[in-house]
Design a protein around this motif. Structure first.
Motif, PDB file in Angstrom:
ATOM      1  N   PRO A  95      14.073  29.385  33.335  1.00 42.00           N
ATOM      2  CA  PRO A  95      15.077  28.359  33.033  1.00 42.00           C
ATOM      3  C   PRO A  95      15.658  27.821  34.344  1.00 42.00           C
ATOM      4  CG  PRO A  95      15.561  30.478  31.959  1.00 42.00           C
ATOM      5  CD  PRO A  95      14.569  30.731  33.026  1.00 42.00           C
TER       6      PRO A  95
ATOM      7  N   ALA B 216      17.341  24.587  34.447  1.00 39.40           N
ATOM      8  CA  ALA B 216      17.989  23.330  34.055  1.00 39.40           C
ATOM      9  C   ALA B 216      19.499  23.353  34.278  1.00 39.40           C
ATOM     10  CB  ALA B 216      17.685  23.029  32.586  1.00 39.40           C
ATOM     11  N   GLY B 217      20.001  24.411  34.900  1.00 38.98           N
ATOM     12  CA  GLY B 217      21.455  24.514  35.110  1.00 38.98           C
ATOM     13  C   GLY B 217      21.934  23.517  36.156  1.00 38.98           C
ATOM     14  N   LEU B 218      23.246  23.334  36.216  1.00 43.16           N
ATOM     15  CA  LEU B 218      23.814  22.321  37.118  1.00 43.16           C
ATOM     16  C   LEU B 218      24.033  22.852  38.539  1.00 43.16           C
ATOM     17  CD1 LEU B 218      26.460  20.706  34.744  1.00 43.16           C
ATOM     18  CD2 LEU B 218      24.249  19.758  35.427  1.00 43.16           C
ATOM     19  N   GLY B 219      24.136  24.163  38.678  1.00 43.76           N
ATOM     20  CA  GLY B 219      24.316  24.742  40.016  1.00 43.76           C
ATOM     21  C   GLY B 219      25.640  24.347  40.659  1.00 43.76           C
ATOM     22  N   THR B 220      26.705  24.309  39.863  1.00 45.24           N
ATOM     23  CA  THR B 220      27.984  23.826  40.409  1.00 45.24           C
ATOM     24  C   THR B 220      28.550  24.753  41.499  1.00 45.24           C
ATOM     25  OG1 THR B 220      29.141  24.927  38.610  1.00 45.24           O
ATOM     26  CG2 THR B 220      28.692  22.582  38.322  1.00 45.24           C
ATOM     27  N   ARG B 221      28.169  26.051  41.430  1.00 48.70           N
ATOM     28  CA  ARG B 221      28.715  26.971  42.439  1.00 48.70           C
ATOM     29  C   ARG B 221      28.129  26.704  43.829  1.00 48.70           C
ATOM     30  NH1 ARG B 221      27.135  32.456  40.227  1.00 48.70           N
ATOM     31  NH2 ARG B 221      25.636  31.147  39.119  1.00 48.70           N
TER      32      ARG B 221
ATOM     33  N   LYS C  11      19.113  23.769  42.796  1.00 54.98           N
ATOM     34  CA  LYS C  11      19.483  25.004  43.509  1.00 54.98           C
ATOM     35  C   LYS C  11      18.278  25.942  43.657  1.00 54.98           C
ATOM     36  CE  LYS C  11      21.359  27.838  39.744  1.00 54.98           C
ATOM     37  NZ  LYS C  11      22.460  28.626  39.261  1.00 54.98           N
TER      38      LYS C  11
ATOM     39  N   GLN D  32      15.146  20.440  29.173  1.00 50.70           N
ATOM     40  CA  GLN D  32      16.361  20.713  28.412  1.00 50.70           C
ATOM     41  C   GLN D  32      17.252  19.480  28.632  1.00 50.70           C
ATOM     42  OE1 GLN D  32      19.176  23.593  29.946  1.00 50.70           O
ATOM     43  NE2 GLN D  32      19.863  24.148  27.903  1.00 50.70           N
TER      44      GLN D  32
ATOM     45  N   PRO E 185      22.680  20.692  29.489  1.00 52.80           N
ATOM     46  CA  PRO E 185      22.851  22.120  29.808  1.00 52.80           C
ATOM     47  C   PRO E 185      23.736  22.822  28.775  1.00 52.80           C
ATOM     48  CG  PRO E 185      24.197  20.787  31.285  1.00 52.80           C
ATOM     49  CD  PRO E 185      23.493  19.827  30.368  1.00 52.80           C
ATOM     50  N   LEU E 186      23.134  23.139  27.628  1.00 48.97           N
ATOM     51  CA  LEU E 186      23.917  23.733  26.535  1.00 48.97           C
ATOM     52  C   LEU E 186      23.962  25.248  26.603  1.00 48.97           C
ATOM     53  CD1 LEU E 186      22.756  21.449  23.553  1.00 48.97           C
ATOM     54  CD2 LEU E 186      24.837  21.269  24.932  1.00 48.97           C
ATOM     55  N   GLY E 187      23.402  25.816  27.667  1.00 46.23           N
ATOM     56  CA  GLY E 187      23.461  27.269  27.818  1.00 46.23           C
ATOM     57  C   GLY E 187      22.074  27.860  27.998  1.00 46.23           C
TER      58      GLY E 187
ATOM     59  N   ALA F 210      18.271  26.848  26.730  1.00 44.59           N
ATOM     60  CA  ALA F 210      17.171  26.566  27.670  1.00 44.59           C
ATOM     61  C   ALA F 210      15.913  27.337  27.252  1.00 44.59           C
ATOM     62  CB  ALA F 210      17.593  26.942  29.091  1.00 44.59           C
TER      63      ALA F 210
ATOM     64  N   ASP G 145      17.536  32.192  40.192  1.00 43.22           N
ATOM     65  CA  ASP G 145      18.555  32.297  41.247  1.00 43.22           C
ATOM     66  C   ASP G 145      18.894  33.754  41.559  1.00 43.22           C
ATOM     67  OD1 ASP G 145      19.666  32.298  38.770  1.00 43.22           O
ATOM     68  OD2 ASP G 145      21.267  30.861  39.207  1.00 43.22           O
TER      69      ASP G 145
END
Ligand code: UTP
Length: 289
Positions: free
Chosen positions: A11, A13-18, A28, A106, A109-111, A115, A134
């Motif tokens: 998976p 597809a996360g936003l990687g905001t951190r 990321k 995906q 990003p619904l979780g 995903a 990650d």
């Protein structure tokens, strides 16, 4: 139905905001640990565990990931003409076997659970691995290979776990353990982010899983959990009692590259394990510190 683990889902597809601002335009998973993108460590770990099909759950803005695993003819030609053999080899190593990798989107990003659900038709009716890229592991054999070996003994569902300090349980998914032989823990429940006084153990879930396809029946329900996201932990918890379910302590070190400290630590650890880099890096670090 194959009962050995042939397929792996990544998976991504996360936003990687951190990791902002680095991840504003670069996925990321494409940030590098020494000289390889984070995703490549997970793919190599999967290859070493015998995985034959690689399924990436991506999203918009992640096309660099697709290009990374594809063939780049122009680069091959230039490196060949210039006799850059080592570089050519490094580029070839990143390729995946033709017809054995696929990308599914995906759309939102619904979780993590959502995903993984996006990959359901490509996984089909067989056990599969999930690797969260990650999380980078320094382990020999690789963590997924350790899990595949244990899967050969106990089957069912397996999740990699590690012990965390009791005061940190509220950051992780935590196991409720039925019995524990010191390596494998039979699971009777999973609790998402419990307060220390409510945590049933200090065994936390890390980002490597071997799951049975029945998990999709529960993901199909699209139920929202913690953070209003569709959680993989919630769907996995429903398999407990129906199928064997174990946590496995792995041998090796884990680096959370989705976190700034983990990312920098991974770079230092992997560089120090490279003989051609170690001495010079040690000197540089001493000078800095
Ligand atoms: P994280 O919890 O690290 O979320 O997801 P994130 O969005 O990538 O990063 P932050 O917290 O905003 O910095 C764990 C894994 O699940 C994937 C991520 O790509 C990462 O590999 N994921 C998460 C998805 O693919 N889709 C989602 O909707 C959520």
């Amino acid at each position: 139905m194959a009962n050995h683990v042939r397929k792996a889902v990544f998976p991504v597809a996360g936003l990687g905001t951190r990791s902002l601002p680095a991840t504003k335009a670069v996925p990321k998973e494409m940030l590098t640990v020494v000289d390889k993108p984070v995703i490549q460590y997970a793919v190599e770990e999967a290859k070493a565990a015998g995985i034959e099909e690689f399924i990436f759950v991506t999203s918009r803005g992640k096309s660099a990931l697709e290009d990374h695993f594809d063939r780049n003819f122009e680069l091959y030609d230039v490196l060949t003409q210039r006799s850059k053999t080592a570089e050519l080899e490094a580029v070839r190593e990143a390729e995946l076997p033709v017809g054995q990798f696929s990308f599914v989107r995906q759309p939102e990003p619904l979780g993590l659970g959502h995903a993984v659900w996006c990959a359901r038709h490509i996984v089909g009716n067989e056990p599969f691995a999930v690797l969260l890229p990650d999380e980078v592991f320094k382990a020999d054999p690789g963590v997924l290979a350790q899990m595949v070996a244990a899967y050969g003994q106990v089957g069912g569902n397996l999740i990699a776990v590690r012990e965390v300090a009791p005061e940190l349980t509220a950051k992780y998914g935590i196991l409720d353990v039925e019995h524990d032989d010191g390596r494998l823990a039979a699971v009777k429940g999973l609790v998402e982010k419990p307060k220390p006084e409510e945590a049933p153990s200090n065994l936390s879930i890390v980002g490597r899983y071997i799951l049975q396809p029945e998990v999709f029946e529960f993901l199909d329900r699209q139920e929202r959990g913690a953070g209003n996201e569709i959680q993989l932990t919630d769907a996995m918890a429903r398999l407990i009692g129906r199928q064997p379910f174990h946590g496995i302590r792995f041998e090796g070190d884990r680096y959370d590259c989705g976190d700034k400290i983990g990312f920098v630590a991974a770079n230092v650890a992997f560089a120090l394990s490279r003989p051609e880099l170690a001495d010079k890096l040690r000197e540089s670090l001493e000078a800095v510190i």
